[in-house]
Design a protein around this motif. Sequence first.
Motif, mmCIF file in Angstrom:
data_model
loop_
_atom_site.group_PDB
_atom_site.id
_atom_site.type_symbol
_atom_site.label_atom_id
_atom_site.label_comp_id
_atom_site.label_asym_id
_atom_site.label_seq_id
_atom_site.Cartn_x
_atom_site.Cartn_y
_atom_site.Cartn_z
ATOM 1 N N VAL A 1 55.018 -14.745 53.864
ATOM 2 C CA VAL A 1 56.310 -15.438 53.777
ATOM 3 C C VAL A 1 56.544 -16.295 55.017
ATOM 4 N N ALA A 2 56.221 -15.754 56.195
ATOM 5 C CA ALA A 2 56.480 -16.479 57.440
ATOM 6 C C ALA A 2 55.695 -17.779 57.506
ATOM 7 N N VAL A 3 54.419 -17.739 57.116
ATOM 8 C CA VAL A 3 53.604 -18.949 57.184
ATOM 9 C C VAL A 3 54.131 -20.004 56.214
ATOM 10 N N LEU A 4 54.485 -19.605 55.016
ATOM 11 C CA LEU A 4 54.959 -20.577 54.020
ATOM 12 C C LEU A 4 56.364 -21.079 54.319
ATOM 13 N N ALA A 5 57.137 -20.346 55.128
ATOM 14 C CA ALA A 5 58.488 -20.788 55.487
ATOM 15 C C ALA A 5 58.508 -21.662 56.723
ATOM 16 N N SER A 6 57.398 -21.797 57.411
ATOM 17 C CA SER A 6 57.380 -22.521 58.679
ATOM 18 C C SER A 6 57.406 -24.021 58.450
ATOM 19 N N THR B 1 59.071 -27.598 46.172
ATOM 20 C CA THR B 1 58.637 -28.385 45.014
ATOM 21 C C THR B 1 59.796 -28.996 44.243
ATOM 22 N N GLY B 2 60.983 -28.409 44.364
ATOM 23 C CA GLY B 2 62.106 -28.889 43.580
ATOM 24 C C GLY B 2 62.090 -28.456 42.141
ATOM 25 N N GLU B 3 61.157 -27.585 41.773
ATOM 26 C CA GLU B 3 61.049 -27.132 40.398
ATOM 27 C C GLU B 3 61.655 -25.743 40.245
ATOM 28 N N PRO B 4 62.317 -25.474 39.131
ATOM 29 C CA PRO B 4 62.865 -24.132 38.924
ATOM 30 C C PRO B 4 61.759 -23.125 38.688
ATOM 31 N N THR B 5 62.151 -21.858 38.662
ATOM 32 C CA THR B 5 61.178 -20.794 38.431
ATOM 33 C C THR B 5 60.532 -20.967 37.073
ATOM 34 N N ALA B 6 59.193 -20.860 37.041
ATOM 35 C CA ALA B 6 58.469 -21.113 35.796
ATOM 36 C C ALA B 6 58.757 -20.060 34.742
ATOM 37 N N PRO C 1 52.650 -25.166 46.954
ATOM 38 C CA PRO C 1 51.752 -26.187 47.515
ATOM 39 C C PRO C 1 50.890 -25.689 48.667
ATOM 40 N N ARG C 2 51.412 -24.878 49.555
ATOM 41 C CA ARG C 2 50.687 -24.476 50.757
ATOM 42 C C ARG C 2 50.049 -23.097 50.619
ATOM 43 N N PRO D 1 55.514 -31.732 60.400
ATOM 44 C CA PRO D 1 54.365 -31.462 59.504
ATOM 45 C C PRO D 1 53.302 -30.600 60.162
ATOM 46 N N ASP D 2 53.169 -30.660 61.482
ATOM 47 C CA ASP D 2 52.161 -29.849 62.152
ATOM 48 C C ASP D 2 52.502 -28.369 62.140
ATOM 49 N N ALA D 3 53.744 -28.041 61.849
ATOM 50 C CA ALA D 3 54.160 -26.639 61.850
ATOM 51 C C ALA D 3 54.184 -26.031 60.455
ATOM 52 N N ARG D 4 53.875 -26.804 59.441
ATOM 53 C CA ARG D 4 53.896 -26.281 58.071
ATOM 54 C C ARG D 4 52.572 -25.552 57.799
ATOM 55 N N GLY D 5 52.604 -24.242 58.030
ATOM 56 C CA GLY D 5 51.388 -23.461 57.892
ATOM 57 C C GLY D 5 50.918 -23.318 56.458
ATOM 58 N N GLU D 6 49.633 -22.991 56.319
ATOM 59 C CA GLU D 6 49.017 -22.795 55.018
ATOM 60 C C GLU D 6 48.383 -21.404 54.973
ATOM 61 N N VAL D 7 48.310 -20.847 53.783
ATOM 62 C CA VAL D 7 47.741 -19.512 53.580
ATOM 63 C C VAL D 7 46.575 -19.626 52.611
ATOM 64 N N VAL D 8 45.486 -19.002 52.965
ATOM 65 C CA VAL D 8 44.326 -18.876 52.084
ATOM 66 C C VAL D 8 44.178 -17.390 51.765
ATOM 67 N N ILE D 9 44.189 -17.055 50.486
ATOM 68 C CA ILE D 9 44.172 -15.658 50.070
ATOM 69 C C ILE D 9 43.407 -15.553 48.756
ATOM 70 N N ASP D 10 42.720 -14.454 48.567
ATOM 71 C CA ASP D 10 42.012 -14.271 47.301
ATOM 72 C C ASP D 10 42.950 -13.640 46.273
ATOM 73 N N ALA D 11 42.655 -13.823 45.014
ATOM 74 C CA ALA D 11 43.551 -13.393 43.935
ATOM 75 C C ALA D 11 43.745 -11.884 43.929
ATOM 76 N N ALA D 12 42.703 -11.130 44.234
ATOM 77 C CA ALA D 12 42.826 -9.670 44.203
ATOM 78 C C ALA D 12 43.791 -9.183 45.285
ATOM 79 N N THR D 13 43.687 -9.739 46.487
ATOM 80 C CA THR D 13 44.600 -9.333 47.564
ATOM 81 C C THR D 13 46.030 -9.738 47.241
ATOM 82 N N LEU D 14 46.221 -10.924 46.681
ATOM 83 C CA LEU D 14 47.573 -11.367 46.333
ATOM 84 C C LEU D 14 48.195 -10.455 45.283
ATOM 85 N N ALA D 15 47.400 -10.052 44.283
ATOM 86 C CA ALA D 15 47.924 -9.135 43.266
ATOM 87 C C ALA D 15 48.219 -7.766 43.869
#
Length: 956
Positions: free
Chosen positions: A490-495, A663-668, A529-530, A501-515
């Motif tokens: 949450v912290a990385v995606l909220a930055s 994104t400006g999009e509502p919850t899918a 997006p990030r 723009p240099d402070a907008r962190g990105e997260v790389v995660i595998d699907a199993a860990t995310l689940a």
Amino acid sequence: MILCVRMVRILLRAIAGNTHPRVSGEIDDQPQGEGQVPQMSPDSADRLAEYGPRATVHHPHDPPPRRRSLSRSLASTARAVIGASIFLAAVPTLLWLAGGDPVRRLPAWSQIPDWFERSTGRFTPDVLIGAALWAMWLLWGVFTLLLLAEIVAALTRRRIPVLRLPAPLHRLVFGLAGTAALAVTSAGSLDRATNPDQPTTPVAATERADIPRQAAARGPAIIQVADQRYLYTVERHDTLSKVAKEWLGDADRWPEICHLNKHRHFPGVGGTLRDCDLIYPGWELQLPAAAHPPKAATPARPAKPPPAATPRPVPPPASPGATAKPPGPTVQPPATAKEPAAIPSTTPSAAASASASTPASSSPAVPPPASPTATDTHNPTTAVDDHGVQLAPFDWLPWSIAAAISAAAASVWLQRRRRYSGEPDDDPPTELPPPVVALRRAVARNPELPPPAADDAEPPALMADLAPLPPGGTGIVGDGAPAAARATLVAVLASGGPHHPDARGEVVIDAATLATLLGPDVVTLGPIPRLHVSTNIDDALTVIESRLLHRSRILDEHALTDLDELRRTVPDEEAQPQVMLITETPPAGARMRAKTALALGGGLHVSALLLGEWAHGATVEVAPDGHTTLISGQPAEPVPPRLPVLEASTAIQILTTLREAQTGEPTAASSPTVPVTIVPLHASRTETTPTATDPPTPITVKPTVDIASGRARLRVLGTPRIEGMTAEGRPLRAKALELAVYLAVHPDGAATREIGEFLEPDARISQADQRVHTNASNLRHVLGRAGTAETKNAYVIRSAGRYRLDPATVDVDVWTLRDLMRNATIATEPRRRELLTAACDLYTAPLAHGQDYEWLQPHRETVRRWGTEAHLLLADDLLDTNPQAASDLLDKAIGLDRYNEALYTKAMHARHALGDADGIRTLLRALTKALADLDAEPQEDTITLATQFRTSLDEK
């Protein structure tokens, strides 16, 4: 005053070295020579004649006193000067350091009548402390005047007469003083008589002087130790020292309990722990994980999980005890007496409360509080301290992350304004998730943080603190490791933000860990997006290696070795934000590959958080509350003492908000984890049957009120106010005005407890209820000054524990706007145009303009939608017949909502009908500038439409 004069004189003489004060009327002891006649006062002959012939008493002559040496005289003078200086300077300095400026503690003139009007809660701790400090200041002032007077008398050899009271008053004053002294000194003996086991040794000799005072009453309290909650009976003489002795084995460890619970709010029974000297039954105290429960403590019963329910746009329940919609995982219904005792799960829940009057021996379970309404969940068990916000026992975020999430919440409302198309049933306004609301309210109350964005201001560009982990890879183990990984995600995606723009962190995660971290509800999030989700760990490492290669090439092109130096020397270069890899500890086949990538990523802003032990770096054990312990390895930088932690349900709700903000999009897709609560004002418009709030008379085209009808006029569009007050009376309080706006946006009314939760969040429940009653009475009185109703309890009705405005005696402009839009959607021409014109004329400013109530934003955006809808529909009717009027109307609407893209599109149609190509270009430029605050651009359809309109006009 008599005692003060005499004590000051004695003190002055004692300092000066003269220990024998001179008594008025004594014979002068100064030496006399032989043959010298003692001096007599002028009226001595009259007194001798009055007494008559009596035996003469000769006082013996004392030997002449020794003359003091010069050194002793100088020493006495120095002692006198030093003593007077200490008394005149040190005492006020100590009082100033203890209580601050005493003038600032004086109440304003407007607060004095309100203080006398209160029926309860007059003598708060602040009032008593202020009175005590002022008493000490006044006492010091009296002693200072007397001391200065004695100094002047000593220098000028003029005596100050001793002030004497009349004899009856003198006896009364000293009699009362003696009685008070006797009562104080006898209290200790009476207490020993009732408590024979109490030691006779003075408290100061056996305990520390700063041991907290006893609890306010007897009753059950909740003790939180790790993931287990215990029921503990708080006695009247209990202190945090006693709790520390029984649970931690050392009474001197009470500051640890104070630190964990300071500034926590307890909504179950009310109150906030601001003074660790005072605790109340029913409070849920958190203890260190090393605490051990005593034999008298029994496990508290867990709360039942909330039943699943489909959210519906319905008004709040008719009574405060009615069953409310499930608010999400942070609030659960109270446990019943028939449930078996069991260890509660780690799902965050609201603290169970207990009534202070209920004895603990009646039942081992905590008595259930009143059932909360849907909006009661907006303030879960939230506590704040100097370091962060505690949303639940195992949900903690530092202030930097809380502020970043609050800024994202402000962006959500702007994104919703942008995408609103003018259809009332399209994307209905809903409340933000409860954890996000709680964080936003906590940030708004923190004076050290920037205030939330204004109504039409861009959100503040805040960068979340990524809980500075050591560079490279860090392994985390322990019960709190998954919660720490979720909070890091949450912290990385909220930055960062659009301007960072240099402070907008990105997260790389595998699907199993995310689940594993977020559970099955992760499918409802949609793409962020990030957030880069890879298939497995190997693919995640491939993404990391590609980022490392790309950044290394950029540094080589500029002959640099550090990204920070690249940012300083080449600011126009592509932004290279922080990249965080979150995954399980790589298996043996990929471990060497991960070690190499993370070693290279130390200077390229690439790091990793690995779930499990990491042999090639530091491994940290994380407790459920986020506190850390270094297990192995030597980190390049110190490991923070506490990491942010989040439960899965809380993390999903915050991530949903971050996704919509970016994104400006509502919850899918809908999920029971993310509660959906329709704004009550919007629900009242979409009701198929009229409610009790509908005016009894049909709506008119002109939204004016006939003064002869006698209804008071409450205006909440624009600056909130009550118009037409003619009678004299008390003024409207600020909280009563806020209550008026709150009831105006809750047409069906609200429960007293719900109103107190939003309007008096820092007060105990009993105090909050009393303040709500007082403000409702003041609002009823002021509305009565503007109306002519003679019905008892008119204007503000209280029924079944709920307050609501009476539509028969109060005219509210926002209700008029609602009814105009409701009727316009089903009317036909020309009636439809008349209703829309009236709605546009009525909506000229936002709801409660100039006010920043914490709860106001959803209701303000609902009313803003109505105004936007009215202008779009009326402009569409005028476009063919009067394009100039449509253009002017849309310019006004854009001024009220500069983020709504549908208004710009409709205005381009009006400019095209007028043949104004420059106007179309100006509109597109203004829209692009406004959306830049949201890190967004106009839609392709809007840009294409503007290009077609300009091309067609140029061809002509």
